[in-house]
Motif scaffolding. Sequence first.
Motif, short mmCIF file in Angstrom:
data_model
loop_
_atom_site.label_atom_id
_atom_site.label_comp_id
_atom_site.label_asym_id
_atom_site.label_seq_id
_atom_site.Cartn_x
_atom_site.Cartn_y
_atom_site.Cartn_z
N HIS A 295 3.88 4.72 15.40
CA HIS A 295 4.54 5.08 16.61
C HIS A 295 5.86 4.21 16.55
CE1 HIS A 295 1.04 6.12 19.60
NE2 HIS A 295 0.95 6.53 18.35
N ARG A 296 6.50 4.22 15.47
CA ARG A 296 7.68 3.49 15.07
C ARG A 296 8.55 4.43 14.22
NH1 ARG A 296 6.23 -2.90 13.27
NH2 ARG A 296 5.05 -3.50 14.99
N PRO A 297 9.23 5.38 14.91
CA PRO A 297 9.82 6.36 14.34
C PRO A 297 11.47 5.76 13.41
CG PRO A 297 10.16 6.61 16.51
CD PRO A 297 9.08 5.68 16.51
N ASP A 298 11.31 6.10 12.17
CA ASP A 298 12.37 5.36 11.55
C ASP A 298 12.69 5.96 10.14
OD1 ASP A 298 14.55 3.86 10.85
OD2 ASP A 298 13.49 2.01 11.29
N ILE A 299 13.44 5.73 9.32
CA ILE A 299 13.54 6.32 8.11
C ILE A 299 13.85 4.94 7.33
CG2 ILE A 299 14.92 7.70 6.51
CD1 ILE A 299 15.65 9.61 8.76
N HIS A 300 12.85 4.74 6.48
CA HIS A 300 13.14 3.43 5.39
C HIS A 300 13.44 3.71 4.09
CE1 HIS A 300 10.81 1.08 8.65
NE2 HIS A 300 10.26 2.23 8.81
N HIS A 301 14.47 2.98 3.46
CA HIS A 301 14.84 3.51 2.20
C HIS A 301 14.44 1.94 1.38
CE1 HIS A 301 16.90 7.11 3.06
NE2 HIS A 301 17.38 6.38 4.23
N PHE A 302 14.01 2.01 0.37
CA PHE A 302 13.72 0.65 -0.56
C PHE A 302 13.71 1.37 -2.11
CE2 PHE A 302 9.57 2.83 0.52
CZ PHE A 302 8.97 2.61 -0.47
N HIS A 303 13.46 0.17 -2.96
CA HIS A 303 13.61 0.56 -4.30
C HIS A 303 12.18 0.24 -5.06
CE1 HIS A 303 17.86 0.96 -3.95
NE2 HIS A 303 17.85 1.59 -5.21
N LEU A 304 11.69 1.01 -6.02
CA LEU A 304 10.50 0.89 -6.46
C LEU A 304 10.55 1.47 -8.08
CD1 LEU A 304 7.50 0.20 -6.52
CD2 LEU A 304 6.99 2.41 -5.79
N ASP A 305 10.42 0.14 -8.87
CA ASP A 305 10.55 0.67 -10.42
C ASP A 305 11.75 1.31 -10.75
OD1 ASP A 305 7.83 -0.11 -10.79
OD2 ASP A 305 7.15 1.90 -10.41
N GLU B 245 0.82 -1.11 -0.06
CA GLU B 245 -0.06 0.04 0.07
C GLU B 245 0.90 1.29 -0.03
OE1 GLU B 245 -3.70 2.37 0.12
OE2 GLU B 245 -2.96 0.33 -0.72
N VAL B 246 1.99 1.21 0.84
CA VAL B 246 3.00 2.35 0.65
C VAL B 246 3.34 2.59 -0.75
CG1 VAL B 246 5.45 3.10 1.50
CG2 VAL B 246 3.70 2.14 2.91
N GLU B 247 3.64 1.52 -1.50
CA GLU B 247 4.09 1.65 -2.65
C GLU B 247 3.06 2.11 -3.87
OE1 GLU B 247 5.96 -1.99 -3.92
OE2 GLU B 247 7.42 -2.01 -2.22
N ARG B 248 1.83 1.68 -3.69
CA ARG B 248 0.77 2.34 -4.49
C ARG B 248 0.48 3.58 -4.19
NH1 ARG B 248 -4.01 3.72 -4.50
NH2 ARG B 248 -4.42 3.82 -2.21
N VAL B 249 0.49 4.10 -2.92
CA VAL B 249 0.40 5.69 -2.64
C VAL B 249 1.46 6.33 -3.52
CG1 VAL B 249 0.06 7.30 -0.89
CG2 VAL B 249 -1.18 5.07 -0.57
N MET B 250 2.69 6.04 -3.10
CA MET B 250 3.64 6.78 -3.50
C MET B 250 3.73 6.75 -5.20
SD MET B 250 6.95 5.75 -0.99
CE MET B 250 7.81 7.11 -1.46
N SER B 251 3.21 5.72 -5.79
CA SER B 251 3.19 5.50 -7.23
C SER B 251 1.87 6.38 -7.65
CB SER B 251 3.00 4.33 -7.58
OG SER B 251 4.11 3.37 -7.43
N GLU B 252 1.08 6.44 -7.12
CA GLU B 252 -0.27 7.30 -7.35
C GLU B 252 0.01 8.78 -7.29
OE1 GLU B 252 -4.52 8.42 -5.66
OE2 GLU B 252 -3.61 6.73 -4.83
N TYR B 253 0.77 9.04 -6.16
CA TYR B 253 1.07 10.52 -6.20
C TYR B 253 2.43 11.18 -6.82
CZ TYR B 253 -2.82 11.02 -2.89
OH TYR B 253 -4.20 11.16 -2.73
N GLN B 254 3.20 9.96 -7.43
CA GLN B 254 4.60 10.16 -8.14
C GLN B 254 5.31 10.98 -7.32
OE1 GLN B 254 3.11 12.26 -11.62
NE2 GLN B 254 2.56 10.31 -12.85
N VAL B 255 5.81 10.30 -6.33
CA VAL B 255 6.90 10.80 -5.29
C VAL B 255 7.79 9.79 -5.12
CG1 VAL B 255 5.29 12.78 -4.38
CG2 VAL B 255 5.36 10.39 -3.30
N ASP B 256 9.10 10.36 -4.55
CA ASP B 256 9.99 9.58 -4.01
C ASP B 256 10.34 9.31 -2.57
OD1 ASP B 256 10.73 8.73 -6.74
OD2 ASP B 256 12.30 10.60 -6.69
#
Length: 243
Positions: free
Chosen positions: A197-207, A178-189
């Motif tokens: 309540h899980r503070p963190d910075i996540h990096h991943f690859h999509l397309d 769902e994270v990937e779907r929303v980011m694709s829909e809004y065309q953002v990186d």
Amino acid sequence: MHTLFISDLHLTPTRPDLTAAFQHLMQHRAPQADALYILGDLFDFWIGDDDPGEFAQTIKATFKHLTSSGTPCYFVQGNRDFLVGKRFARETGVQLLAEKTRIDLYGKPIVIMHGDTLCLEDVRYLQFRKKVHQPWLQWIYYRLPFSMKQRIVSKVKQDVRMDKQSKSIAIMDVTQAEVERVMSEYQVDMMIHGHTHRPDIHHFHLDGLEKTRIVLGDWDHEISVLEYHQDASYRLLHQPVSQ
């Protein structure tokens, strides 16, 4: 130049330490920022914009002081304060945003949200959310006497606590698809949200492109603030509530 993001403060009259920490940020840090974004659950529970209590009036006055000084403040409703409405905005100068909003942050497109709708495994909550967001039901609720609203919210609080105790941690976290779907829909990186309540910075690859998801922390035991700078650098800061 920088912009601040916070969420999940869960302010309540029973936690004056949190209110004091919030006021300190609003009086000393927020005025130095280009803008302040609140991504939901500022309140533990917001009964309604007609709340006549001292606590509600204090929070409103704190916002009004900041926005009147020239610092814009944006608010995305959370699952605990989805009843923050137009009257609150008028009385505070806060600008209400849609539940998912694409913003331009120093030239970088970013999607911001509370984050509850990313948790697809939390089926019971999503069913509850769909019910209470029905316009006709909210229309009726807004017109109830404040004392009746208090009783309704008190019952909801009890139900929420009981429901949360029976859930696994995994159910209350986001669904990556769902994270990937929303980011694709809004065309953002980049995506910024709270709720888990899980503070963190996540990096991943999509397309084939690197994506970043920043999760803001809650304010139960420590203050969590994202500081995003004009040069695209950022820091997820934490410090004890008492400081």
